[in-house]
Design a protein around this motif. Structure first.
Motif, PDB file in Angstrom:
ATOM      1  N   LEU A  43     -14.918 -19.352  -7.311  1.00 18.68           N
ATOM      2  CA  LEU A  43     -15.902 -19.325  -8.401  1.00 18.68           C
ATOM      3  C   LEU A  43     -17.161 -18.572  -7.991  1.00 18.68           C
ATOM      4  N   GLY A  44     -17.414 -18.536  -6.697  1.00 20.99           N
ATOM      5  CA  GLY A  44     -18.603 -17.863  -6.181  1.00 20.99           C
ATOM      6  C   GLY A  44     -18.686 -18.138  -4.693  1.00 20.99           C
ATOM      7  N   ALA A  45     -19.278 -17.197  -3.957  1.00 24.04           N
ATOM      8  CA  ALA A  45     -19.345 -17.368  -2.507  1.00 24.04           C
ATOM      9  C   ALA A  45     -20.698 -16.885  -2.003  1.00 24.04           C
ATOM     10  N   THR A  46     -20.869 -16.880  -0.699  1.00 21.57           N
ATOM     11  CA  THR A  46     -22.134 -16.401  -0.166  1.00 21.57           C
ATOM     12  C   THR A  46     -22.154 -14.876  -0.142  1.00 21.57           C
ATOM     13  N   ARG A  47     -23.328 -14.320  -0.418  1.00 13.34           N
ATOM     14  CA  ARG A  47     -23.471 -12.867  -0.368  1.00 13.34           C
ATOM     15  C   ARG A  47     -23.754 -12.393   1.047  1.00 13.34           C
ATOM     16  N   ASP A  48     -24.174 -13.327   1.910  1.00 14.42           N
ATOM     17  CA  ASP A  48     -24.496 -12.914   3.287  1.00 14.42           C
ATOM     18  C   ASP A  48     -23.987 -13.959   4.277  1.00 14.42           C
ATOM     19  N   ASP A  49     -24.892 -14.729   4.876  1.00 17.72           N
ATOM     20  CA  ASP A  49     -24.459 -15.690   5.898  1.00 17.72           C
ATOM     21  C   ASP A  49     -23.726 -16.878   5.275  1.00 17.72           C
ATOM     22  N   ALA A  50     -22.776 -17.424   6.027  1.00 16.16           N
ATOM     23  CA  ALA A  50     -22.171 -18.706   5.637  1.00 16.16           C
ATOM     24  C   ALA A  50     -23.182 -19.801   5.986  1.00 16.16           C
ATOM     25  N   ALA A  51     -23.035 -20.974   5.354  1.00 15.13           N
ATOM     26  CA  ALA A  51     -23.986 -22.065   5.601  1.00 15.13           C
ATOM     27  C   ALA A  51     -23.991 -22.459   7.085  1.00 15.13           C
ATOM     28  N   GLY A  52     -22.791 -22.579   7.683  1.00 12.45           N
ATOM     29  CA  GLY A  52     -22.707 -22.960   9.095  1.00 12.45           C
ATOM     30  C   GLY A  52     -23.332 -21.902   9.998  1.00 12.45           C
ATOM     31  N   GLU A  53     -23.134 -20.646   9.593  1.00 18.03           N
ATOM     32  CA  GLU A  53     -23.717 -19.524  10.348  1.00 18.03           C
ATOM     33  C   GLU A  53     -25.251 -19.632  10.323  1.00 18.03           C
ATOM     34  N   ALA A  54     -25.810 -20.025   9.168  1.00 14.29           N
ATOM     35  CA  ALA A  54     -27.262 -20.189   9.059  1.00 14.29           C
ATOM     36  C   ALA A  54     -27.731 -21.308   9.997  1.00 14.29           C
ATOM     37  N   PHE A  55     -27.002 -22.424  10.018  1.00 13.67           N
ATOM     38  CA  PHE A  55     -27.338 -23.509  10.959  1.00 13.67           C
ATOM     39  C   PHE A  55     -27.302 -22.979  12.393  1.00 13.67           C
ATOM     40  N   ASP A  56     -26.251 -22.220  12.722  1.00 13.18           N
ATOM     41  CA  ASP A  56     -26.096 -21.737  14.098  1.00 13.18           C
ATOM     42  C   ASP A  56     -27.202 -20.747  14.465  1.00 13.18           C
ATOM     43  N   LYS A  57     -27.552 -19.855  13.520  1.00 10.75           N
ATOM     44  CA  LYS A  57     -28.574 -18.845  13.824  1.00 10.75           C
ATOM     45  C   LYS A  57     -29.960 -19.472  13.950  1.00 10.75           C
ATOM     46  N   VAL A  58     -30.260 -20.437  13.078  1.00  8.06           N
ATOM     47  CA  VAL A  58     -31.572 -21.097  13.153  1.00  8.06           C
ATOM     48  C   VAL A  58     -31.678 -21.902  14.456  1.00  8.06           C
ATOM     49  N   ALA A  59     -30.588 -22.552  14.841  1.00 10.31           N
ATOM     50  CA  ALA A  59     -30.612 -23.315  16.094  1.00 10.31           C
ATOM     51  C   ALA A  59     -30.841 -22.371  17.280  1.00 10.31           C
ATOM     52  N   LYS A  60     -30.246 -21.194  17.216  1.00  5.46           N
ATOM     53  CA  LYS A  60     -30.406 -20.214  18.294  1.00  5.46           C
ATOM     54  C   LYS A  60     -31.865 -19.749  18.357  1.00  5.46           C
ATOM     55  N   PRO A  92     -32.148 -19.827  -6.063  1.00  3.62           N
ATOM     56  CA  PRO A  92     -32.228 -20.965  -6.982  1.00  3.62           C
ATOM     57  C   PRO A  92     -31.788 -20.655  -8.412  1.00  3.62           C
ATOM     58  N   GLN A  93     -31.495 -19.365  -8.737  1.00  3.57           N
ATOM     59  CA  GLN A  93     -31.191 -19.013 -10.140  1.00  3.57           C
ATOM     60  C   GLN A  93     -30.182 -19.983 -10.748  1.00  3.57           C
ATOM     61  N   ARG A  94     -30.462 -20.366 -11.957  1.00  6.71           N
ATOM     62  CA  ARG A  94     -29.694 -21.457 -12.548  1.00  6.71           C
ATOM     63  C   ARG A  94     -28.206 -21.160 -12.734  1.00  6.71           C
ATOM     64  N   ALA A  95     -27.891 -19.984 -13.270  1.00  6.12           N
ATOM     65  CA  ALA A  95     -26.508 -19.758 -13.694  1.00  6.12           C
ATOM     66  C   ALA A  95     -25.564 -19.407 -12.536  1.00  6.12           C
ATOM     67  N   SER A  96     -26.084 -18.837 -11.473  1.00  2.00           N
ATOM     68  CA  SER A  96     -25.207 -18.272 -10.449  1.00  2.00           C
ATOM     69  C   SER A  96     -24.490 -19.331  -9.605  1.00  2.00           C
ATOM     70  N   LEU A  97     -23.247 -19.051  -9.251  1.00  5.50           N
ATOM     71  CA  LEU A  97     -22.540 -19.922  -8.315  1.00  5.50           C
ATOM     72  C   LEU A  97     -22.423 -19.229  -6.953  1.00  5.50           C
ATOM     73  N   GLU A  98     -23.273 -18.239  -6.733  1.00  3.06           N
ATOM     74  CA  GLU A  98     -23.280 -17.556  -5.431  1.00  3.06           C
ATOM     75  C   GLU A  98     -24.356 -18.155  -4.540  1.00  3.06           C
ATOM     76  N   PHE A  99     -24.179 -17.924  -3.242  1.00  3.25           N
ATOM     77  CA  PHE A  99     -25.149 -18.425  -2.271  1.00  3.25           C
ATOM     78  C   PHE A  99     -25.739 -17.254  -1.484  1.00  3.25           C
ATOM     79  N   SER A 100     -26.907 -17.483  -0.904  1.00  3.85           N
ATOM     80  CA  SER A 100     -27.474 -16.537   0.048  1.00  3.85           C
ATOM     81  C   SER A 100     -28.337 -17.338   1.006  1.00  3.85           C
ATOM     82  N   PHE A 101     -28.039 -17.245   2.289  1.00  4.90           N
ATOM     83  CA  PHE A 101     -28.796 -18.037   3.260  1.00  4.90           C
ATOM     84  C   PHE A 101     -29.606 -17.186   4.227  1.00  4.90           C
ATOM     85  N   SER A 102     -29.463 -15.846   4.148  1.00  7.72           N
ATOM     86  CA  SER A 102     -30.150 -15.054   5.173  1.00  7.72           C
ATOM     87  C   SER A 102     -31.661 -15.033   4.943  1.00  7.72           C
TER      88      SER A 102
END
Ligand code: KG4
Ligand code: ZN
Length: 359
Positions: free
Chosen positions: A162-179, A210-220
């Motif tokens: 239905l929709g996916a991330t345009r850049d980092d995966a959520a786990g990847e964001a956790f890993d990069k921030v921890a680094k 935060p856009q209301r309609a989108s089912l895409e993610f972006s974590f970068s």
């Protein structure tokens, strides 16, 4: 039917024996965290070598724990995509060798399908929620993928992104921030622990997509936000500041994941939302999804922790369903770094129309 599952797509060497009803007879996971931790992320060549060293001992242990001999296995299921090519090859070659020697059928399993079906696994002695009714919406959030799916049935053809991330995966964001914060690898469980005693309101960070309609993610963007905060204020030295920053980051990620997942459930008019993938082990995500699901009239089904992170039981189960239908990939099994699930969101490019060619 008793199926031996093998998983080597990333940094866990895993083997399990599972029936076509999802009963887990054994489930062995050998983590490579110690191998990759000094580098702050997975080093593909080291992953392949470690799988090569550990796979057969892990398979042997899985068989011993299931109290079955290889000869009693009815078929073999192995992760053949998506993942690190060298790492996948180790599992696929070993599985093919075993299938050939035993003269048993073998099927390749898409790792993402394994994650989506992990909610149907039943572990002896572990309390497991009632499985969801079909159709359901699933949030799959791991180190390599973050997407929402509509699941109409238990085969690859019945799963729609239905929709996916345009850049980092959520786990990847956790890993990069921890680094970035010098906390170690993998970052998810460390941030999860630190965030428990932090105040998310103490640090102001942007809300991702935060856009209301989108089912895409972006974590970068959120990751860059944390990097800017660190550049301005320095790496938090005292415990309180560090916990607050972790809590602020995690709450933004969780809020986005939960909001979009419930939006997807509403859009698809389904009654259940399933959490899957390593990030579904996150305590705040599990709690917030359940609370907000209750308010929205959506049943949130959260599998046990061991079913969320990488394992071979989910691969064995997804494979068992294929073997039960008489399918056999013997002689035609190939590995691929990409999922076989059709995608609507492509990294860096946003949403494509349904008629666009699949990559
Ligand atoms: O599904 P998984 O085990 O492997 C992949 O297929 O990628 O997911 C691993 C990811 C890592 O990025 C890890 O940091 C994250 O899941 N993770 C968590 C937690 N446990 C694992 N993220 C947030 N909170 C956790 N408790
Ligand atoms: Zn995974």
């Amino acid at each position: 039917m008793r199926v031996l599952g093998i998983e080597t797509s990333c940094d866990e060497t895993a083997a399990a024996v599972v029936t076509e009803r999802g009963e887990v007879l054994s489930d062995v996971v050998q983590s490579q965290v110690g191998v990759h931790a000094p580098y702050g992320g997975v080093v593909p060549e080291l992953a392949s070598r470690d799988h090569l060293r550990n796979l057969m001992p892990v398979v042997r242990t899985a068989l011993e724990r299931s109290k079955l001999a290889l000869a009693n296995i009815d078929g073999i299921a192995v992760t053949c995509r998506p993942g690190l090519s060298g790492a996948l090859l180790v599992g696929v070659q070993a599985a093919q060798g075993l299938a050939w020697a035993l003269d048993k059928p073998i099927v390749g399993v898409d790792h993402l399908v394994g994650h989506l079906l992990a909610v149907f696994l039943r572990y002896p002695g572990v309390e497991t929620p009632e499985p969801p009714a079909l159709p359901f919406v699933a949030l799959l959030a791991s180190g390599g993928h973050t997407a929402l799916y509509r699941v109409d049935g238990l085969s690859l053809e019945q799963v729609r992104e239905l929709g996916a991330t345009r850049d980092d995966a959520a786990g990847e964001a956790f890993d990069k921030v921890a680094k970035l914060l010098g906390l170690g690898y993998p970052g998810g469980p460390i941030i999860d622990r630190l965030a428990r005693e932090g105040n998310p309101a103490a640090v102001s960070l942007a809300r991702p997509m935060p856009q209301r309609a989108s089912l895409e993610f972006s974590f970068s963007g959120l990751k860059t936000n944390v990097a800017r905060w660190v550049a301005r204020h320095g790496r938090p030295g005292n415990d309180r500041a560090l916990r607050d920053l972790c809590a602020a980051f995690q709450s933004r990620v969780v809020d986005t994941l939960v909001t979009k997942s419930l939006r997807a459930a509403r859009q698809e008019s389904v009654q259940s939302l399933v959490l899957a993938g390593g990030v579904a082990a996150n305590r705040e995500l599990r709690e917030r999804a359940s609370e907000r699901g209750l308010e929205a009239g959506v049943r949130v089904v959260v599998p046990p922790l061991r079913a969320c992170t990488d394992n071979a039981a989910m691969i064995a189960y997804a494979g068992a369903l294929r073997l039960e239908r008489g399918e056999n990939d013997s002689g035609k099994l190939e590995v691929s770094p990409r999922t076989a699930l059709p995608r609507v969101t492509h990294k860096g490019r946003g949403r494509r129309s349904a008629s666009a060619p699949l990559g």
